[in-house]
Design an enzyme around this catalytic site. Sequence first.
Site, short mmCIF file in Angstrom:
data_model
loop_
_atom_site.label_atom_id
_atom_site.label_comp_id
_atom_site.label_asym_id
_atom_site.label_seq_id
_atom_site.Cartn_x
_atom_site.Cartn_y
_atom_site.Cartn_z
N ASP A 148 -9.43 0.20 -5.44
CA ASP A 148 -8.10 0.23 -4.83
C ASP A 148 -8.31 0.07 -3.33
O ASP A 148 -8.90 0.95 -2.69
CB ASP A 148 -7.42 1.57 -5.15
CG ASP A 148 -6.02 1.66 -4.55
OD1 ASP A 148 -5.72 0.91 -3.59
OD2 ASP A 148 -5.24 2.50 -5.02
N SER A 162 -1.77 -16.83 4.42
CA SER A 162 -0.56 -17.45 3.88
C SER A 162 -0.02 -18.38 4.97
O SER A 162 -0.40 -18.24 6.15
CB SER A 162 0.45 -16.33 3.62
OG SER A 162 1.74 -16.85 3.43
N GLU A 211 -7.77 0.44 -13.97
CA GLU A 211 -8.90 0.13 -14.86
C GLU A 211 -8.46 -0.63 -16.11
O GLU A 211 -9.10 -1.61 -16.50
CB GLU A 211 -9.62 1.43 -15.24
CG GLU A 211 -10.65 1.19 -16.32
CD GLU A 211 -11.86 2.10 -16.25
OE1 GLU A 211 -11.80 3.12 -15.55
OE2 GLU A 211 -12.87 1.75 -16.91
N ARG A 270 -7.26 -2.21 -9.09
CA ARG A 270 -6.95 -0.80 -8.81
C ARG A 270 -6.70 -0.04 -10.11
O ARG A 270 -6.84 1.18 -10.15
CB ARG A 270 -5.74 -0.68 -7.88
CG ARG A 270 -4.48 -1.31 -8.41
CD ARG A 270 -3.32 -1.10 -7.45
NE ARG A 270 -2.23 -2.04 -7.69
CZ ARG A 270 -1.10 -2.00 -7.04
NH1 ARG A 270 -0.90 -1.08 -6.13
NH2 ARG A 270 -0.15 -2.89 -7.29
N ASN A 315 -8.62 -10.55 -1.48
CA ASN A 315 -7.46 -11.22 -2.09
C ASN A 315 -6.29 -10.29 -2.34
O ASN A 315 -5.14 -10.72 -2.32
CB ASN A 315 -7.91 -11.86 -3.41
CG ASN A 315 -6.75 -12.29 -4.28
OD1 ASN A 315 -6.13 -13.32 -4.03
ND2 ASN A 315 -6.41 -11.49 -5.29
N TYR A 371 5.54 -8.76 5.67
CA TYR A 371 4.50 -9.59 5.05
C TYR A 371 3.93 -10.57 6.09
O TYR A 371 2.72 -10.75 6.21
CB TYR A 371 5.09 -10.34 3.87
CG TYR A 371 4.10 -11.19 3.10
CD1 TYR A 371 3.26 -10.62 2.14
CD2 TYR A 371 4.01 -12.56 3.32
CE1 TYR A 371 2.35 -11.41 1.42
CE2 TYR A 371 3.11 -13.35 2.61
CZ TYR A 371 2.29 -12.77 1.65
OH TYR A 371 1.40 -13.56 0.95
N VAL A 421 3.89 -10.32 9.39
CA VAL A 421 3.08 -9.61 10.38
C VAL A 421 1.72 -9.22 9.78
O VAL A 421 0.68 -9.36 10.43
CB VAL A 421 3.84 -8.37 10.92
CG1 VAL A 421 2.92 -7.45 11.70
CG2 VAL A 421 5.00 -8.83 11.80
N SER A 422 1.73 -8.78 8.51
CA SER A 422 0.46 -8.38 7.88
C SER A 422 -0.49 -9.57 7.78
O SER A 422 -1.70 -9.43 8.01
CB SER A 422 0.69 -7.77 6.49
OG SER A 422 0.98 -8.77 5.51
N LYS A 423 0.03 -10.74 7.48
CA LYS A 423 -0.84 -11.92 7.30
C LYS A 423 -1.23 -12.53 8.66
O LYS A 423 -2.33 -13.07 8.79
CB LYS A 423 -0.16 -12.96 6.41
CG LYS A 423 0.02 -12.50 4.96
CD LYS A 423 -1.30 -12.29 4.24
CE LYS A 423 -1.11 -11.95 2.77
NZ LYS A 423 -2.37 -11.68 2.05
P1 NDP Z 1 -0.26 -11.27 -7.62
O1 NDP Z 1 0.85 -10.32 -7.40
O2 NDP Z 1 -0.28 -12.14 -8.82
O3 NDP Z 1 -1.67 -10.49 -7.57
C1 NDP Z 1 -1.93 -9.55 -6.58
C2 NDP Z 1 -3.16 -8.77 -6.98
O4 NDP Z 1 -3.42 -7.79 -5.96
C3 NDP Z 1 -2.98 -8.01 -8.29
O5 NDP Z 1 -4.18 -8.05 -9.02
C4 NDP Z 1 -2.68 -6.59 -7.82
O6 NDP Z 1 -3.02 -5.59 -8.76
C5 NDP Z 1 -3.61 -6.55 -6.61
N1 NDP Z 1 -3.35 -5.39 -5.75
C6 NDP Z 1 -2.20 -4.97 -5.18
N2 NDP Z 1 -2.40 -3.84 -4.51
C7 NDP Z 1 -3.71 -3.52 -4.64
C8 NDP Z 1 -4.52 -2.46 -4.20
N3 NDP Z 1 -4.03 -1.45 -3.47
N4 NDP Z 1 -5.84 -2.46 -4.51
C9 NDP Z 1 -6.36 -3.46 -5.26
N5 NDP Z 1 -5.63 -4.47 -5.76
C10 NDP Z 1 -4.32 -4.50 -5.44
O7 NDP Z 1 -0.33 -12.14 -6.28
P2 NDP Z 1 -1.00 -13.54 -5.93
O8 NDP Z 1 -2.08 -13.84 -6.87
O9 NDP Z 1 0.10 -14.51 -5.75
O10 NDP Z 1 -1.59 -13.22 -4.49
C11 NDP Z 1 -2.98 -13.12 -4.21
C12 NDP Z 1 -3.15 -13.19 -2.71
O11 NDP Z 1 -2.71 -14.48 -2.23
C13 NDP Z 1 -2.33 -12.16 -1.94
O12 NDP Z 1 -3.07 -11.69 -0.85
C14 NDP Z 1 -1.14 -12.98 -1.45
O13 NDP Z 1 -0.56 -12.41 -0.31
C15 NDP Z 1 -1.78 -14.32 -1.18
N6 NDP Z 1 -0.84 -15.44 -1.18
C16 NDP Z 1 -0.13 -15.78 -2.31
C17 NDP Z 1 0.76 -16.84 -2.27
C18 NDP Z 1 1.54 -17.27 -3.46
O14 NDP Z 1 2.35 -18.23 -3.32
N7 NDP Z 1 1.38 -16.66 -4.62
C19 NDP Z 1 0.98 -17.63 -1.04
C20 NDP Z 1 0.19 -17.18 0.09
C21 NDP Z 1 -0.68 -16.13 -0.01
P3 NDP Z 1 -1.93 -4.94 -9.79
O15 NDP Z 1 -1.88 -5.85 -10.98
O16 NDP Z 1 -2.52 -3.61 -10.08
O17 NDP Z 1 -0.61 -4.88 -9.06
#
Ligand code: NDP
Length: 274
Positions: free
Chosen positions: A61, A137, A38, A36, A88, A192, A194-196
């Site tokens: 985004d 998740s 750049e 989201r 993701n 969280y 509910v969303s997942k």
């Molecule tokens: P991070 O917080 O490390 O990364 C999340 C990413 O999502 C970041 O790049 C963030 O960007 C991006 N993001 C957030 N909002 C938006 C948006 N509106 N548009 C585009 N990108 C966006 O999290 P994780 O790597 O841990 O999580 C990745 C996925 O895995 C998620 O869906 C999470 O719910 C899921 N997950 C993670 C677990 C864990 O233990 N870590 C366990 C289970 C599921 P920015 O840097 O700009 O904020």
Amino acid sequence: METKVAVVTGSNKGIGFEIVKGLCQKFNGSVYLTARNEERGRKAVQKLENLGLRPLFHTLDVTSESSIEEFAKFISTRHSGIDVLVNNAGILDFDKPVPTCEEAKKLMDTNFYSLLTISKILYPLLKNDARIINMSSDWGLLSNIRRQTWLDILAKDDLTTEEILQFVDDFLQNVKNGKTAFVSFAGHNGDYKVSKVALSALTFVQQKQFIKQGKDISINCVHPGFVKTDMTKGMGDFTPERGARAPLYLALEAPQSLKGTFVWHDCHQVNWDD
Ligand code: NDP
């Protein structure tokens, strides 16, 4: 020969970044790291370039319809479609087990409603044998929900997208009713969960829709494990690279016949509604 295309949302850091890295190493085609922001996105691309990898970049985004439209336009002018789409991007504030209404709505916009906008705008670009991987998740398993009515509805074979929307809407109404209603719906961090759960349910509904439409598209959801990222404030069992293992398996190795399943971090299928 035409290049295949893979897209990973929210991939400037964490698990998404590692998915892009793995795809750059093993996917035979163009890999889009999207973010989201750049600046954060380009920095992440630079990191991979320093490793000798060649991801492409575009801003995206997932909460902005115009951003998704712009990305779709860009992809359709340069490529003949999308082969792999990893949904993701996600948010969670670990320190806020009971969020405000605004915070819960924002989380739902990012983690769930975005998928509906992506379905509308990006799905038409999917190739007939594309793969979609939705990041769920263990908090996205149905058993996280504490309302029997919704447990019954969400487990139905003929569940509809409208019913999933009603589920999320009912939850957001409960958030307005205060902490007790919130916690009785899905416990702490219920927004969280509910969303997942909604994301997972949507995965199964959309798989059925693709089959009905005669498309060979596969859509699966995955629990990446408890992974040390910014989201978990560095807590967890796995490195982000290990967290990318099951999503990469679904993107690259799983048989195309694996459809509409919930996959665990060790790449095994689990029953979502047990
Ligand atoms: P991070 O917080 O490390 O990364 C999340 C990413 O999502 C970041 O790049 C963030 O960007 C991006 N993001 C957030 N909002 C938006 C948006 N509106 N548009 C585009 N990108 C966006 O999290 P994780 O790597 O841990 O999580 C990745 C996925 O895995 C998620 O869906 C999470 O719910 C899921 N997950 C993670 C677990 C864990 O233990 N870590 C366990 C289970 C599921 P920015 O840097 O700009 O904020």
